[in-house]
Structures are given as C-alpha cells and as structure tokens.
Enzyme design. Structure first.
Site, mmCIF file in Angstrom:
data_model
loop_
_atom_site.group_PDB
_atom_site.id
_atom_site.type_symbol
_atom_site.label_atom_id
_atom_site.label_comp_id
_atom_site.label_asym_id
_atom_site.label_seq_id
_atom_site.Cartn_x
_atom_site.Cartn_y
_atom_site.Cartn_z
ATOM 1 C CD GLU A 131 7.855 -25.255 -49.299
ATOM 2 O OE1 GLU A 131 6.769 -25.728 -48.959
ATOM 3 O OE2 GLU A 131 8.169 -25.100 -50.500
ATOM 4 C CG HIS A 144 0.380 -21.662 -48.960
ATOM 5 N ND1 HIS A 144 1.592 -21.406 -48.355
ATOM 6 C CD2 HIS A 144 0.671 -22.251 -50.134
ATOM 7 C CE1 HIS A 144 2.558 -21.821 -49.121
ATOM 8 N NE2 HIS A 144 2.042 -22.333 -50.225
HETATM 9 C C1 NOJ Z 1 5.391 -25.584 -52.013
HETATM 10 C C2 NOJ Z 1 4.275 -24.590 -51.950
HETATM 11 O O1 NOJ Z 1 4.165 -24.101 -50.648
HETATM 12 C C3 NOJ Z 1 3.034 -25.282 -52.440
HETATM 13 O O2 NOJ Z 1 1.869 -24.537 -52.232
HETATM 14 C C4 NOJ Z 1 3.239 -25.600 -53.905
HETATM 15 O O3 NOJ Z 1 2.155 -26.368 -54.372
HETATM 16 C C5 NOJ Z 1 4.525 -26.370 -54.142
HETATM 17 N N1 NOJ Z 1 5.644 -25.895 -53.376
HETATM 18 C C6 NOJ Z 1 4.905 -26.286 -55.591
HETATM 19 O O4 NOJ Z 1 5.339 -24.991 -55.897
#
Ligand code: NOJ
Length: 560
Positions: free
Chosen positions: A256, A329
C-alpha cells in the site's frame, strides 16, 4: 527460488473480518464466520483472500494497531481457528494473504512498553523519539494523518514519539537493524505456516527524511507526506526484506503506497529490483478531493478518471504490474462514488464499473460486498460512526477549528468516510442482515432488505453472477491478462472506451457513465467480433452505436 507469477492471473477478494460474518453472536465478525463463507467465495470464483489485520490489538484503528503480531485478536478467535481457515481455504484452492502492518505498532506492543521506560532501554530505538525544540515546542510541525500533531509527549522520559496515524500507533524505527530483523523473523513465522503473501500497510512510509525537517503548511499544519513517503532508504529496506524473507517463498506481495507515481511504482515493482510484486496507487482515489481533502463533498469528472487509469495502464508496461481496485476498507462504495446508487441504476452502474476495471491489465481486487452492489450509508448521527479518522476529523474541522459546518462535514462523511465500507456484510434480509445474531459493532446499512447476498444468489442476472462471469473471462482469455491497452476518445465526457490488443486478438470495452443514452462513433474494424459480456440486451458491434444508460459492452475479435 524464482517467484512464479500466479498472482498475475488471480483475482483477490478482500475481507474486513470485523464486518464480514459473526459466528458467535458478539456482534463482531470472526474467523469461524469467514470459514462458513468459503464456499460462497469459491462460487464467486476468486483465487486469493486478503484478510485485513486479525492480530491482537486494542482496536484504536480496528486492528491496524497491533500489540502482538503472533497472536490472533480475541474477538476473531484463536490460532487454531486461523490454522483451520488456512487449511480449509487451501483445500478449496483459495490462497490467503495477510495484512502486514509494520510502519507502526500499537502503543500496547511490548516493544513500545519497553521503549518508553527509559532512554537507555534496549528497545528505545525501536521507535522514533525526539526532544522538544529549544523553545519548548514540538520537534517539528508535522500533522498526523488522523488530525492533530504527529508527536505525542511522554512524561516518563520527557520526550516525544512520532505517530503518523493515531497516538496509539507509534511509528517503528526501520533505521534500526535489530527492529528489521525482528520483523523479518515474524514474517518468516507466518510464511512457514503456509500463508501465501502479504499486503503491506503504508509500506512506503517506513523510511523518514533524515533530520525530520518541517513540512510545507497545508490547512494549518505541516504536511509530512513528502518527508515520509518514498523516503531515502525505503528501497534498501525492501530489498533486504526480499533477500532475507520474500524470495524464499512462492508468494505474492502488494504494497500500500500512498503518494506514489508511475515512475516510483516501477522502482517498487520492477522484477529485476527484487522488492514487491505490485503496489496500490491512489491517484484515481484522489480525483474527487477538494480544499478539505476527502471531506469536501465533490463529484469526480470522467475525464480525470480516464486520464489517471490510462496513465497507469500504459505506464506499467515495460516492467512492474498493476493492482486494480475501486474499493477497500478505507474508501467509500464505488457505486455511490463513480456510479449511481438509485434503485433504478444501482445494479446496472455497478456492473458497468466492474466491467471497466476487470477488463484492464493488472490484478483485480474485490472488496467484500462489492460483488452484491453494496452502497454508501448515511447515518444521521455522528454517534453512529466508529472510525477514528472520521471522529478525529470532525473534532478538528468542526468543533475545534470551525472550518466546516456540521452539515458540510456530515456530507463529507456520507460521501467519503471509511465507515461506508465497514458496515456489516449484507447476507440476507433477516435482522442485522444475517451478519450477527447479536448487536453489530456498527449499524447495518438499512438497505440490506433489498441488497443482500441471498437475493443476489437467487437471481441469475444479479451483479454477483456478473462478477462471477468477469472473473471466469479473465481465466479464459489471455488478452485480458497480457494485452496492451489503448484509450479511445480521451475527451468524451460520458463514455470510457478502451481497447486491448494481443497478437491478432482485440478487445473493445465501452462504458456509459451516464443515465442517458450515448452515441459512439468508432473507427475500429470489429465487424467479426463477438459480444463477450454486457449488462444489457446483447447488441452486435457497428461503427456507430448508441449505448443505453450505464451500459457496458465488451467486444472480442480473434483476427481482422
Ligand atoms: C492504511 C490502512 O489501510 C488504514 O485502514 C489504516 O488506518 C492506516 N493504514 C494505518 O495503519
């Protein structure tokens, strides 16, 4: 061992365990609940399940704040349940990818509990500690992504620790080789259990700019993004991770990576560089932001969507690989965002959006509920929201700084808030949508009576079976996996049209993004084509065609 590339042919299904299926009536989804739905997922036809974090956590950020990486969260079950889930998935030919959240831990992780004890504690350098500036102010001007400053004072040692997210998510210090080794050991432990890969949470944030300088001021605080995203050593650390861990297993990895452009994505995913298989880019998620980021309620322009997606389609050709997603999400539901969630057009626009994405080059990700056309929710009261990002942002923008009115902020929450994705999965029209026999941790979307999996499974024309068909097509036509991409009619404001080509084969994808008929004139020689899939009455190709509202068509031709 050379990594094989099964992930290029796979479709991934993302599960948010808290909201998927509750087996024991405590209102929280769990691992046994997931096991009970494996046949449903197999029927859909996906290959890989990505589980959002299932580790022990105080749940400040629903599991993205981990207090023990090798223990299962109590509410979700036990390690035996996990082993059972893994075995049952593998028996059905479904792979399991775990969420790896190692930019930060929970402040309740034993490393942090130690780290805050004293300046000479052996775990001190597992986190990022700073003294205040000489004038007593914070170490720098960085604002947390969850509102407020990114520094929290800790009186035990009279210093501050960095937290890009909530104050209960202290950032780990990847510059410390001992920390890196602990993480690599933990990763091997999961991989040795037989899991099939990792989705790596904000993995491009692990290397911070040396000296931690102030960031440019945006909306009243220092923007840390340019100083923590794609930092100076991130590629060294990923290469080390790859050499010591990833390369020893036949797995898939997806990072990500907020604030990544095509050029940087190549650096992460070029096979010869030995880092990751693919990344999640965010550019198409940024086309409807405004002065207050996601909280400004603004509709996207189709030309922007075309431009961004096409740039990634053509940009990731020489090396690297794309991930394809509309939902996860953290994002609102795509039908409400880029389609139309009215009774009349919900299914039709959902199928159109699915067509557009699933005919592209890359690995598609489906987020739970997307396959039955779930939509955004609009709770009237702030009290019904659970997400820390929503609650903190409301407090900051409405209560403290008076930058947005209550009504404006609620509009932003309704259109972009993360809880849109987190209301319980809608299984049937029974109370609580069949998600739980108890009281759900967050309210169900009241539209579950109409929109639910049971109803979708009973109707061969449902959006569920449309997704099933799209997934099956990917497995039968190489052109969907390997074909080149070309955008047609880039300036058309209503239609998204593109072509894929592989050897003598051609695929033509035409999607109407409006609730009006739209006529298209194309120069393509596709007279011998077949209609591979469409969401309306079958219509043969002709050079001039009129697409019905939200209609999508895919024509395929072997040779001219
Ligand atoms: C990205 C995640 O997808 C998200 O849900 C989260 O709040 C943040 N990173 C912190 O871990």
């Amino acid at each position: 061992m050379k990594q094989t590339q099964w992930w290029k042919k796979s479709v991934v299904y993302q599960i948010y365990p808290r909201s998927f299926c509750d087996s024991n009536g405590d209102g929280i989804g769990d691992l046994k609940g997931i096991i009970s739905k494996l046949d449903y997922l197999k029927t859909l036809g996906v290959d890989v399940l990505w589980l959002c974090p299932i580790y022990q956590s105080p749940n400040d950020d629903n599991g993205y704040d981990i207090s023990d990486y090798q223990v299962i969260m109590k509410e979700f079950g036990t390690m035996d349940d996990f082993d059972e889930l893994l075995a049952q998935s593998h028996t059905r030919g479904l792979r399991i990818v775990m969420d790896l959240v190692v930019n930060h831990s929970s402040d309740e992780h034993r490393w942090f509990v130690e780290s805050r004890q004293s300046k000479d504690n052996p775990y001190r350098d597992y986190y990022i500690w700073q003294e205040s500036k000489a004038d007593g102010s914070l170490p720098n001007n960085w604002g947390s992504w969850f509102s407020g400053p990114a520094w929290e004072y800790d009186s035990t040692t009279d210093s501050y620790y960095l937290h890009i997210f909530s104050r209960k998510q202290p950032d780990l210090n990847w510059d410390n080789p001992r920390l890196r080794d602990e993480i690599f050991t933990m990763m091997r432990w999961w991989l040795d259990k037989g899991i099939d890969g990792f989705r790596m949470d904000v993995i491009n944030l692990i290397s911070k700019t040396e000296g931690l300088p102030d960031g440019p001021i945006v909306n009243g605080s220092g923007d840390l993004s340019p100083l923590v995203c794609n930092g100076p050593h991130v590629h060294d650390y990923l290469k080390e991770m790859n050499a010591k861990v990833l390369s020893h297993y036949d797995i898939m990895t997806v990072g990500e990576t907020p604030n990544v452009d095509v050029e940087t994505a190549h650096l992460y995913t070029d096979e010869d560089r030995h880092e990751l298989n693919m990344v999640f880019q965010f550019e198409h998620m940024g086309i409807d932001m405004g002065p207050y980021g996601k909280w400004t309620d603004r509709r996207f322009a189709l030309k922007d969507l075309k431009e961004v997606l096409s740039k990634w389609q053509t940009g990731m050709v020489s090396s690297g690989w794309n991930s394809l997603y509309w939902n996860n999400h953290d994002q609102p539901r795509v039908i409400s965002r880029f389609g139309c969630d009215s009774k009349q057009w919900r299914e039709k626009s959902g199928k159109m959006l699915a067509t557009l994405l699933h005919m592209m080059k890359g690995t598609p990700y489906i987020y739970q509920g997307e396959e039955i056309g779930m939509t955004n929710v609009a709770f009237d009261k702030l009290e019904d929201y659970r997400d820390i990002e929503i609650l903190n942002a409301y407090h900051d923008l409405v209560t403290t700084r008076h930058l947005l009115s209550h009504e404006e902020m609620m509009r932003g929450i309704h259109s972009k808030g993360r809880d849109n994705a987190r209301t319980p999965m809608q299984w049937n029209d029974q109370p609580q949508a069949g998600f739980t026999t108890g009281t759900p941790w967050i309210k169900v979307n009241p539209n579950y009576v109409d929109i639910n999996a049971k109803k979708a499974l009973a109707n061969t024309h449902s959006i569920f079976y449309y997704y099933q068909k799209l997934i099956a097509l990917r497995k039968s036509y190489d052109i969907i996996i390997d074909g080149d991409y070309q955008l047609l009619l880039p300036d058309d404001e209503h239609l998204f049209v593109y072509k894929r080509c592989l050897d003598k084969q051609e695929l033509l994808v035409i999607c109407n993004f409006t609730d009006q008929p739209q006529t298209v004139c194309l120069n393509e020689e596709m007279e011998n084509s077949i209609l591979l899939i469409s969401n309306d009455e079958p219509t043969a190709f002709s050079k001039e065609m009129t697409l019905r509202p939200y209609e999508a068509r895919v024509y395929y031709q072997k040779a001219k």
